[in-house]
Design a protein around this motif. Structure first.
Motif: not given
Ligand code: HEM
Ligand code: SF4
Ligand code: FES
Lengths: 295, 139
Positions: A187, A189-191, A193-194, A197
């Motif tokens: 996995r 983290t969202r951050e 991935r941003e 991106k």
């Protein structure tokens, strides 16, 4: 960005039809299709008859074929193509090939800015054929193969060097440690991935490399796309510190990030709007931070 | 593989066909940087060969230094070159600041606007300097 000629929807009519005749659904569909095709044919004929200057565009297309005598001298061919709303450069080229000269050669596949095979030099700028509306361009539209690559035939260039540069940065996910359980997800983290991106959007079209003055003068320069690829993985926190160090070593070499002179031409032409210069600059700073230690 | 064609001049012109702000900025920065280096050497050469040590003639305002400089200043072309030098220096400094920002990753989305701003500001400063440079009496 549709590449299809707009078609009349006839489904609703079909639903309302309640004819008692013994007719299989297939027969009905075929009949409808024939009718529709006849209509379209008629419409097309009318359109083609009423064609005047306003409805056509002129393509000036670079032609060259080393294997056919008489075509070895590069030249420009003019094609007059009927314009329709939503027509892209690629649509126009396909029309010219299908109606005028089947030997006209260019790469294309997905027609929707995904495969990256149709980057062309259109009116003096690198653009993706299937993503560029004819209506945005001045007539005549001049279409050439990408600069700074060998031309194989007509609009087809040799991408080998570009792919070599991409491979040079080891463009695959390669974590220091993988989970013990092979099925476990890794996995992000969202951050994080941003952060990566935009860099993941590259379609390997080569437009950026072709637009770069530095890459034109220095064949060993990794080029914007490859550096962006390196960014995508170097910034991925899941890979771990060791891998990151190796990645930084690749981009720091003599023909790596330091060749970039921040001209922003790659960023201007990238069809996927990747902020290439920004990523290159960030890797430069990353490399400096990595090497400068005052304690 | 089939033999492929080297497009020669098409290749070379293609590179420069469509200029964007960042490319102009790059060209101008190189150019102005080297002009400044050229000026620096000329400047040192002229000054170092015009320092005479003769207090008496210096008092009378006719020593080598004064006569060299007022000789230069009496040439109209030198006055214009001075305006040019200012333009080159101001652009180099302003665009240099822009490049430092780019290196720090600040405001990359407005890099083109900051280039145009550098140009405009350079133009304004140069115009404002014209009376000073061209105004004095040509001795
Ligand atoms: C406040 C004054 C100045 C500032 C802010 C400044 C800024 C800069 C910056 C940031 C660069 C690097 C460009 C890049 O990233 O590629 C540069 C390059 C350069 N500067 Fe300056 N500079 C100044 C004054 C000068 C002066 C006085 C000279 C000459 C004596 C000079 C000569 C050069 C040269 C030759 C280059 C290299 C151009 C090239 O890329 O070939 N600069 N300057
Ligand atoms: S970074 Fe953009 S221009 Fe360069 S190859 Fe990828 S998609 Fe094409
Ligand atoms: S045809 Fe696939 S990107 Fe244009």
């Amino acid at each position: 960005m549709s590449t299809q000629i707009e078609q009349q929807e006839t489904e609703t009519e079909a639903d309302e039809e309640t004819e008692p005749e013994v007719e299989s659904p297939g027969d009905r569909r075929r009949a409808q299709r024939n009718e529709r095709q006849a209509q379209e044919q008629a419409q097309r004929e009318v359109e083609e008859e009423t064609l005047d200057d306003e409805d056509t565009i002129t393509l000036k297309v670079f032609r060259y074929d080393p294997e056919v005598e008489g075509k070895q001298e590069p030249r420009f061919d003019d094609f007059r193509v009927p314009f329709h709303k939503g027509m892209t450069i690629l649509d126009a080229l396909i029309y010219a090939r299908d109606h005028y000269d089947s030997s006209l050669t260019f790469r294309h596949s997905c027609r929707q800015a995904v495969c990256g095979s149709d980057a062309l030099f259109v009116n003096g700028r690198q653009r993706l054929g299937c993503k560029t509306q004819i209506s945005e361009l001045e007539d005549p539209v001049r279409i050439e193969p990408l600069p700074h690559q060998e031309v194989v035939k007509d609009l087809v260039v040799d991408m080998e060097h570009f792919y070599d540069q991409m491979e040079a940065v080891e463009p695959y996910f390669d974590a220091d440690e993988t989970p013990d359980d092979k099925l476990e997800e890794q996995r992000q983290t969202r951050e994080n991935r941003e952060k990566v991106k935009m860099s993941t959007r590259c379609i390997w079209c080569g437009a950026c490399m072709s637009s770069c003055n530095i890459a034109a003068g220095d064949n060993e320069y990794l080029g914007p796309a490859a550096i962006n690829k390196a960014y995508r993985f170097a910034m991925d926190e899941r890979e771990g510190e060791n891998r990151k160090q190796e990645r930084l070593r690749i981009i720091e070499q003599e023909h790596g990030v330091w060749r970039c002179q921040t001209q922003f031409s790659c960023t201007e032409v990238c069809p996927k709007d990747i902020p290439l210069t920004e990523h290159i600059q960030e890797l430069k700073r990353e490399a400096v931070k990595n090497n400068l230690k005052f304690w | 593989m089939s033999q492929s064609y080297n497009r020669g001049t098409v290749e070379d012109f293609g590179r420069w066909r469509e200029f964007t702000a960042g490319m102009w900025a790059w060209i101008f920065h190189k150019f102005t940087g080297w002009v400044l280096v050229g000026y620096l050497f000329t400047h040192i050469a002229v000054l170092s060969t015009s320092v005479g040590v003769d207090p008496a003639s210096a008092q009378a305002g006719s020593d080598l230094y004064t006569s060299t400089l007022s000789g230069l200043e009496s040439l109209l072309i030198v006055r214009f070159l001075e305006v040019g030098l200012l333009a080159v220096a101001v652009f180099h400094i302003l665009n240099g600041i822009r490049l430092l920002m780019v290196d720090l990753g600040v405001g990359l989305e407005s890099q083109d606007k900051s280039f145009y701003a550098s140009l405009l500001l350079t133009g304004a400063i140069v115009v404002a300097s014209v009376p000073t440079f061209l105004g004095g009496k040509l001795l």
